[in-house]
Design a protein around this motif. Structure first.
Motif, short mmCIF file in Angstrom:
data_model
loop_
_atom_site.label_atom_id
_atom_site.label_comp_id
_atom_site.label_asym_id
_atom_site.label_seq_id
_atom_site.Cartn_x
_atom_site.Cartn_y
_atom_site.Cartn_z
N LYS A 5 31.00 44.74 31.64
CA LYS A 5 32.15 45.33 30.93
C LYS A 5 32.39 46.73 31.49
O LYS A 5 31.45 47.49 31.66
CB LYS A 5 31.88 45.46 29.43
CG LYS A 5 31.68 44.17 28.70
CD LYS A 5 31.36 44.47 27.22
CE LYS A 5 31.02 43.22 26.47
NZ LYS A 5 29.59 42.91 26.48
N PRO B 48 37.00 36.27 34.14
CA PRO B 48 37.43 37.07 32.98
C PRO B 48 36.99 36.43 31.66
O PRO B 48 37.07 35.21 31.48
CB PRO B 48 38.96 37.08 33.09
CG PRO B 48 39.21 36.88 34.55
CD PRO B 48 38.11 35.95 35.02
N SER C 276 37.94 45.93 31.30
CA SER C 276 37.69 44.67 32.01
C SER C 276 36.36 44.11 31.53
O SER C 276 35.43 44.86 31.24
CB SER C 276 37.71 44.87 33.53
OG SER C 276 36.59 45.61 33.95
#
Length: 181
Positions: free
Chosen positions: A174, A61, A54
């Protein structure tokens, strides 16, 4: 325990072993040094290949931000983002790929960067050494750029959270999982 405390503890242990060896009934005086592999266990934890599972900036995102900034006149379909970090002893290879279907055809963005890296007390410092960006549409090169000379080092906070690495650089977060040794 901080890295400094670990090093102090190992140095005290090495001194103690060295004193014991010097008292041994042998012709040579004994010495002992601890291996440098124990000096920075954080380095060993990072070595290997990690995949980003992710990636968000301010909670958005990354692939959505990428599309909003790079594909402004397009409505991308099947937008996908992949990124890996391959940590070796003295360098790291970062690879990023963003793909999408556009009206004018399939779009592909690739970034490959070789970074020098060091870690100390949960702070990762990387400095790009060499790299390039590549964009193609329908498999034909549209843009190829090399990394600009002398980029600045980048500081990133590193945490290990339930067998994941978490890289935090201000609002950029991250989560990575190990995929290889």
């Amino acid at each position: 325990m901080t890295t400094k405390q670990r090093e102090d503890r190992l140095e005290a242990l090495a001194r103690s072993i060295g004193q014991t060896l010097s008292e041994a009934p042998v012709a040579e005086t004994g010495t002992y040094e601890f291996t440098t592999s124990y000096k920075n266990p954080e380095r060993h934890e990072l070595k290997g290949t990690w995949r980003v599972v992710s990636h968000a900036v301010n909670g958005v995102p990354y692939e959505e931000l990428y599309a909003a900034n790079r594909l402004v006149d397009e409505t991308p379909r099947n937008l996908q983002y992949q990124s890996t970090y391959e940590f070796h002893s003295h360098h790291c290879i970062k690879r990023v790929m963003v793909t999408a279907d556009l009206e004018k055809g399939s779009y592909e963005y690739r970034l490959t960067v070789v970074l020098s890296w060091r870690i100390r007390e949960s702070r990762l410092t990387v400095q790009p050494l060499i790299g390039y960006q590549y964009i193609s549409i329908e498999g034909k090169p549209a843009i190829i750029q090399e990394l600009p000379p002398d980029p600045s080092p980048i500081g990133i906070t590193v945490e290990i959270d339930d067998k994941h690495l978490v890289f935090t650089d201000n609002a950029d977060v991250k989560r990575l999982e190990r995929i290889g040794p």
